[in-house]
Design a protein around this motif. Structure first.
Motif, short mmCIF file in Angstrom:
data_model
loop_
_atom_site.label_atom_id
_atom_site.label_comp_id
_atom_site.label_asym_id
_atom_site.label_seq_id
_atom_site.Cartn_x
_atom_site.Cartn_y
_atom_site.Cartn_z
N MET A 68 0.98 -1.11 -0.01
CA MET A 68 -0.07 -0.05 0.10
C MET A 68 1.11 1.05 0.06
SD MET A 68 -2.83 -1.04 -0.44
CE MET A 68 -3.65 0.63 -0.02
N ALA A 69 0.77 2.25 -0.97
CA ALA A 69 1.63 3.17 -1.11
C ALA A 69 0.67 4.65 -0.88
CB ALA A 69 2.05 3.42 -2.56
N ARG A 99 4.90 6.58 -2.48
CA ARG A 99 5.84 6.23 -1.48
C ARG A 99 5.22 5.08 -0.69
NH1 ARG A 99 6.11 12.68 0.22
NH2 ARG A 99 6.99 13.35 -1.63
N PHE A 100 6.45 4.31 -0.53
CA PHE A 100 5.85 2.87 -0.07
C PHE A 100 7.05 2.22 0.55
CE2 PHE A 100 7.02 2.66 -4.40
CZ PHE A 100 7.88 1.32 -4.53
N GLY A 104 11.39 -3.82 4.02
CA GLY A 104 11.84 -2.97 4.92
C GLY A 104 12.56 -1.63 4.60
N THR A 105 12.60 -1.33 3.33
CA THR A 105 13.27 0.01 3.01
C THR A 105 12.26 0.90 2.24
OG1 THR A 105 15.21 -1.19 2.60
CG2 THR A 105 14.89 0.82 1.43
N ALA A 106 12.25 2.07 2.65
CA ALA A 106 11.23 3.10 1.82
C ALA A 106 11.90 3.51 0.23
CB ALA A 106 11.24 4.35 2.85
N ASP A 155 -5.88 9.01 -1.08
CA ASP A 155 -4.45 9.37 -1.19
C ASP A 155 -3.66 7.98 -1.06
OD1 ASP A 155 -4.81 9.04 1.63
OD2 ASP A 155 -3.90 10.80 2.01
N THR A 156 -4.30 6.83 -1.04
CA THR A 156 -3.43 5.41 -0.90
C THR A 156 -3.82 4.62 -2.31
OG1 THR A 156 -5.18 4.33 0.54
CG2 THR A 156 -3.27 5.46 1.51
#
Length: 200
Positions: A68-69, A99-100, A104-106, A155-156
């Motif tokens: 989910m971003a 952005r997601f 484990g990393t953005a 906004d997702t």
């Protein structure tokens, strides 16, 4: 004589049934893709490749690649001509940024709208998410892959990397495919979606 004709008819029917390959796929997306590639009216494959086509090579479905971003709109973007594998320059506009977190990393990617599709039925809310990752040139096509989406109500937005697919020019050079912008590079191996294609 009548019995012979019946037996001959049965033999032909069985032969056709045995020669017809079932549509394969682990998920609905995979089955739909394989069906499209097998059908002469929708397949991007060259005839010689389609005749021997048994199914695309996919990574095994992995739910960790369904994310989910957050979608940040960028309404003041100017339209631009996106480079393709040919001289064609379709007009796109950056719709926003997604952005997601993945493994484990953005991460952040730009998501686009094809302005030429806006007037076509069914494509009014179509979004285009091309991306590059560290499997390119090894397990996947060197030029990156695409994901399709729809404008969400909020906004997702859900991004399913298991539905990542190759540009059609991978299968047939007659197609003109958008070149993935370098900004849309993910510094990890996205082992989901369609793998590279072995041409015959």
């Amino acid at each position: 004589m009548k019995r012979l004709l019946v037996l001959l008819g049965l033999s032909v029917t069985l032969s056709c049934a045995q020669g017809k390959q079932p549509i394969t796929g682990e998920t609905e997306f995979q089955k739909e893709m394989n069906a499209k590639f097998k059908d002469a009216s929708t397949s991007p494959l060259k005839d010689k490749d389609r005749k021997t086509f048994k199914g695309l090579d996919f990574f095994t479905f992995d739910s960790s690649y369904v994310v989910m971003a957050t979608l940040k709109r960028t309404p003041n973007e100017q339209p631009f001509k996106m480079k393709t594998t040919t001289d064609r320059l379709p007009e796109y506009v950056k719709y926003g940024e997604v952005r997601f977190e993945l493994k484990g990393t953005a991460y952040e990617l730009n998501i686009y709208q094809n302005l030429e599709l806006l007037d076509e039925d069914g494509y009014e809310d179509y979004l285009f998410l091309p991306f590059l990752d560290d499997t390119n040139g090894e397990k996947t096509y060197g030029g990156g892959r695409y994901i399709e989406g729809r404008i969400p109500n909020g906004d997702t937005i859900q991004i399913d990397f298991n539905t990542a697919y190759n540009p059609y020019c991978v299968y047939n050079e007659k197609y003109s495919c958008p070149i993935v912008p370098r900004d849309n590079y993910l510094a990890l191996k996205v082992e989901a979606g369609v793998k590279s294609f072995d041409k015959h």
